[in-house]
Design a protein around this motif. Structure first.
Motif, PDB file in Angstrom:
ATOM      1  N   GLY A   1     -23.324   8.992  29.814  1.00 28.95           N
ATOM      2  CA  GLY A   1     -23.989   8.667  31.074  1.00 28.95           C
ATOM      3  C   GLY A   1     -23.575   7.286  31.577  1.00 28.95           C
ATOM      4  O   GLY A   1     -22.985   6.475  30.850  1.00 28.95           O
ATOM      5  N   CYS A   2     -23.913   7.022  32.818  1.00 31.14           N
ATOM      6  CA  CYS A   2     -23.498   5.772  33.455  1.00 31.14           C
ATOM      7  C   CYS A   2     -24.019   4.552  32.697  1.00 31.14           C
ATOM      8  O   CYS A   2     -23.254   3.624  32.391  1.00 31.14           O
ATOM      9  CB  CYS A   2     -23.990   5.764  34.900  1.00 31.14           C
ATOM     10  SG  CYS A   2     -23.483   4.290  35.785  1.00 31.14           S
ATOM     11  N   LEU A   3     -25.308   4.520  32.377  1.00 26.24           N
ATOM     12  CA  LEU A   3     -25.843   3.309  31.726  1.00 26.24           C
ATOM     13  C   LEU A   3     -25.227   3.118  30.340  1.00 26.24           C
ATOM     14  O   LEU A   3     -24.958   1.992  29.932  1.00 26.24           O
ATOM     15  CB  LEU A   3     -27.377   3.343  31.651  1.00 26.24           C
ATOM     16  CG  LEU A   3     -27.987   2.007  31.248  1.00 26.24           C
ATOM     17  CD1 LEU A   3     -27.701   0.908  32.272  1.00 26.24           C
ATOM     18  CD2 LEU A   3     -29.496   2.119  31.032  1.00 26.24           C
TER      19      LEU A   3
ATOM     20  N   ARG B   1     -27.334   0.828  39.272  1.00 22.93           N
ATOM     21  CA  ARG B   1     -27.467   0.628  37.829  1.00 22.93           C
ATOM     22  C   ARG B   1     -27.074  -0.817  37.545  1.00 22.93           C
ATOM     23  O   ARG B   1     -25.971  -1.246  37.942  1.00 22.93           O
ATOM     24  CB  ARG B   1     -26.523   1.530  37.016  1.00 22.93           C
ATOM     25  CG  ARG B   1     -26.738   3.021  37.193  1.00 22.93           C
ATOM     26  CD  ARG B   1     -28.041   3.481  36.531  1.00 22.93           C
ATOM     27  NE  ARG B   1     -28.228   4.902  36.623  1.00 22.93           N
ATOM     28  CZ  ARG B   1     -28.740   5.530  37.682  1.00 22.93           C
ATOM     29  NH1 ARG B   1     -29.070   4.856  38.758  1.00 22.93           N
ATOM     30  NH2 ARG B   1     -28.922   6.829  37.659  1.00 22.93           N
ATOM     31  N   TYR B   2     -27.926  -1.535  36.859  1.00 20.94           N
ATOM     32  CA  TYR B   2     -27.703  -2.966  36.631  1.00 20.94           C
ATOM     33  C   TYR B   2     -28.082  -3.319  35.194  1.00 20.94           C
ATOM     34  O   TYR B   2     -29.074  -2.799  34.680  1.00 20.94           O
ATOM     35  CB  TYR B   2     -28.621  -3.805  37.531  1.00 20.94           C
ATOM     36  CG  TYR B   2     -28.628  -3.446  39.003  1.00 20.94           C
ATOM     37  CD1 TYR B   2     -27.962  -4.256  39.926  1.00 20.94           C
ATOM     38  CD2 TYR B   2     -29.316  -2.336  39.485  1.00 20.94           C
ATOM     39  CE1 TYR B   2     -27.977  -3.959  41.293  1.00 20.94           C
ATOM     40  CE2 TYR B   2     -29.337  -2.026  40.850  1.00 20.94           C
ATOM     41  CZ  TYR B   2     -28.670  -2.846  41.746  1.00 20.94           C
ATOM     42  OH  TYR B   2     -28.689  -2.543  43.085  1.00 20.94           O
ATOM     43  N   ILE B   3     -27.326  -4.214  34.576  1.00 24.58           N
ATOM     44  CA  ILE B   3     -27.756  -4.856  33.323  1.00 24.58           C
ATOM     45  C   ILE B   3     -27.800  -6.351  33.661  1.00 24.58           C
ATOM     46  O   ILE B   3     -26.774  -6.929  34.040  1.00 24.58           O
ATOM     47  CB  ILE B   3     -26.783  -4.589  32.160  1.00 24.58           C
ATOM     48  CG1 ILE B   3     -26.765  -3.087  31.823  1.00 24.58           C
ATOM     49  CG2 ILE B   3     -27.180  -5.421  30.929  1.00 24.58           C
ATOM     50  CD1 ILE B   3     -25.723  -2.691  30.781  1.00 24.58           C
TER      51      ILE B   3
ATOM     52  N   ALA C   1     -32.244  -3.542  31.958  1.00 23.40           N
ATOM     53  CA  ALA C   1     -31.501  -2.687  32.889  1.00 23.40           C
ATOM     54  C   ALA C   1     -32.390  -2.387  34.080  1.00 23.40           C
ATOM     55  O   ALA C   1     -33.617  -2.447  33.988  1.00 23.40           O
ATOM     56  CB  ALA C   1     -31.094  -1.396  32.199  1.00 23.40           C
ATOM     57  N   VAL C   2     -31.775  -2.081  35.206  1.00 20.95           N
ATOM     58  CA  VAL C   2     -32.502  -1.563  36.370  1.00 20.95           C
ATOM     59  C   VAL C   2     -31.815  -0.256  36.763  1.00 20.95           C
ATOM     60  O   VAL C   2     -30.579  -0.200  36.838  1.00 20.95           O
ATOM     61  CB  VAL C   2     -32.456  -2.544  37.563  1.00 20.95           C
ATOM     62  CG1 VAL C   2     -33.171  -1.956  38.776  1.00 20.95           C
ATOM     63  CG2 VAL C   2     -33.067  -3.895  37.194  1.00 20.95           C
TER      64      VAL C   2
ATOM     65  N   VAL D   1     -34.484   8.474  33.389  1.00 17.99           N
ATOM     66  CA  VAL D   1     -35.088   8.107  32.104  1.00 17.99           C
ATOM     67  C   VAL D   1     -34.232   8.648  30.948  1.00 17.99           C
ATOM     68  O   VAL D   1     -33.984   7.943  29.961  1.00 17.99           O
ATOM     69  CB  VAL D   1     -36.549   8.622  32.023  1.00 17.99           C
ATOM     70  CG1 VAL D   1     -37.079   8.599  30.600  1.00 17.99           C
ATOM     71  CG2 VAL D   1     -37.440   7.779  32.933  1.00 17.99           C
ATOM     72  N   ASP D   2     -33.743   9.868  31.078  1.00 13.73           N
ATOM     73  CA  ASP D   2     -32.885  10.428  30.023  1.00 13.73           C
ATOM     74  C   ASP D   2     -31.597   9.619  29.877  1.00 13.73           C
ATOM     75  O   ASP D   2     -31.112   9.397  28.767  1.00 13.73           O
ATOM     76  CB  ASP D   2     -32.547  11.891  30.331  1.00 13.73           C
ATOM     77  CG  ASP D   2     -33.759  12.801  30.170  1.00 13.73           C
ATOM     78  OD1 ASP D   2     -34.770  12.351  29.588  1.00 13.73           O
ATOM     79  OD2 ASP D   2     -33.699  13.953  30.637  1.00 13.73           O
ATOM     80  N   GLU D   3     -31.068   9.177  31.026  1.00 14.87           N
ATOM     81  CA  GLU D   3     -29.848   8.352  30.993  1.00 14.87           C
ATOM     82  C   GLU D   3     -30.122   7.040  30.253  1.00 14.87           C
ATOM     83  O   GLU D   3     -29.296   6.573  29.464  1.00 14.87           O
ATOM     84  CB  GLU D   3     -29.403   8.086  32.446  1.00 14.87           C
ATOM     85  CG  GLU D   3     -28.082   7.367  32.563  1.00 14.87           C
ATOM     86  CD  GLU D   3     -27.780   6.993  34.030  1.00 14.87           C
ATOM     87  OE1 GLU D   3     -28.074   7.796  34.946  1.00 14.87           O
ATOM     88  OE2 GLU D   3     -27.249   5.885  34.237  1.00 14.87           O
ATOM     89  N   ALA D   4     -31.304   6.461  30.490  1.00 11.69           N
ATOM     90  CA  ALA D   4     -31.671   5.205  29.830  1.00 11.69           C
ATOM     91  C   ALA D   4     -31.865   5.418  28.325  1.00 11.69           C
ATOM     92  O   ALA D   4     -31.409   4.612  27.506  1.00 11.69           O
ATOM     93  CB  ALA D   4     -32.952   4.649  30.452  1.00 11.69           C
ATOM     94  N   ARG D   5     -32.488   6.520  27.972  1.00 13.73           N
ATOM     95  CA  ARG D   5     -32.685   6.815  26.539  1.00 13.73           C
ATOM     96  C   ARG D   5     -31.353   6.951  25.826  1.00 13.73           C
ATOM     97  O   ARG D   5     -31.156   6.423  24.743  1.00 13.73           O
ATOM     98  CB  ARG D   5     -33.410   8.160  26.408  1.00 13.73           C
ATOM     99  CG  ARG D   5     -34.909   8.092  26.450  1.00 13.73           C
ATOM    100  CD  ARG D   5     -35.343   9.516  26.227  1.00 13.73           C
ATOM    101  NE  ARG D   5     -36.762   9.660  26.116  1.00 13.73           N
ATOM    102  CZ  ARG D   5     -37.424  10.692  26.625  1.00 13.73           C
ATOM    103  NH1 ARG D   5     -36.777  11.635  27.282  1.00 13.73           N
ATOM    104  NH2 ARG D   5     -38.714  10.785  26.452  1.00 13.73           N
TER     105      ARG D   5
END
Ligand code: G1P
Length: 290
Positions: free
Chosen positions: A141-143, A207-209, A128-129, A44-48
């Motif tokens: 981060g990766c995302l 990790r997907y967009i 994203a997934v 979740v932190d990576e997504a934020r």
């Protein structure tokens, strides 16, 4: 080409976590900690960090600890406040009501099915997934690295990493096309190809967009490897219609779906921490290796 902004992320967290039994009998595997934060919190932190505004969890039975984790914890807050203790750590985990949604996957029909369960909340926009058991350590981060690439090339961007030849049967595998720096054109995708049949050793990491059209492909509920509805198969159907790239992420991935990978993630994270790093380093360096 207009590139729609990425605002939503789907976290499939319905899996049973049988590889970590008995730890995961009553505890969701996504709540296993790496040092002192659960795996799902890192995702979740990576997504934020990547600018995601809405987190969509696809949950299942026995997963309510995840909802509690991101919720307001009245008793804890009141107790900590009364004792004059900091609420910082608690506040980092809270997701505001508008920033989170939960949907249940009622049957374990595979990753593709889990993603499809989020279709109404995702709507008609890219999303994203993130698979929390792929624990990604990198700066940014990766995302975020993937979003930067997506903002240039649009379409679908998946995380790619080279794996050992004898490991390709555990992953979605890419048929690579042209390569431009960290970006590789995706010409084909196959889920868990039998040993010796993989088109390359470039694997799909969690990790997907993706563009929303993938939901329409998933709608058919076609089953693939392992008798499950595979996200990889649905993505493969979009190649040619939309740009499709793999991004080789600059950083380290730990496979926390695997016990050894999970322990490695804990050791690496502990060593990198200012508070406990020196004590853990001292211990590890003093350990007999046989
Ligand atoms: C899933 C995907 C696979 C991908 C992998 C990455 O597999 O189906 O394509 O390579 O995640 O971790 P799972 O690990 O759930 O079997």
């Amino acid at each position: 080409m207009t590139i729609a902004r990425l605002r939503k992320a789907v976290f499939p967290v319905g899996g049973l976590g049988t590889r970590f039994l008995p730890a995961t009998k009553a505890l969701p595997k996504e709540m296993l900690p790496v040092v002192d934060r659960p795996l799902i919190q890192y995702a979740v932190d990576e997504a934020r960090e990547a600018g995601i505004e809405q987190m969509i969890f696809v949950t299942g039975r026995g997963k309510s600890a995840i909802e509690d984790h991101f919720d307001f914890a009245y008793e804890l807050e009141t107790t900590l406040k009364a004792k004059g203790k900091s609420l910082d750590l608690l506040h980092q985990t809270r997701l505001a009501p508008g920033a989170v949604a939960y949907v249940r996957q009622q049957e374990p029909m595979g990753l593709g099915h889990a993603v499809w369960c989020a279709r109404d909340i995702v709507g008609d926009e890219p999303f994203a997934v993130l698979l929390a058991d792929d624990f990604m350590v990198g700066k940014p981060g990766c995302l975020k690295q993937m979003v930067d690439a997506y903002n240039r090339v649009g379409g679908n961007v998946i995380c790619a990493q080279e794996v050992a030849e004898d490991q390709t049967d555990k992953y979605g595998v890419i048929t690579p096309g042209n390569r431009d720096g960290a970006l590789t054109e995706v010409r084909g995708l196959v889920e868990k190809p039998p040993q010796g049949t993989a088109p390359s050793n470039l694997a799909v990491i969690g990790r997907y967009i993706l563009q929303p059209e993938v939901m329409r492909v998933l709608e058919a509920h076609e089953t693939g490897a392992g008798g499950e509805v595979q996200l990889t198969d649905a993505m493969a159907r979009m190649i040619g219609d939309q740009p499709f790239h793999g991004l080789t992420f600059a950083g380290t991935r730990y496979d926390c779906g695997d016990k050894a990978g999970y322990i490695q993630a804990n050791i690496a994270t502990a060593l990198a921490r200012e508070d406990i790093g020196p004590a853990v380093r001292h211990f590890v360096e003093g350990m007999p290796l046989d």
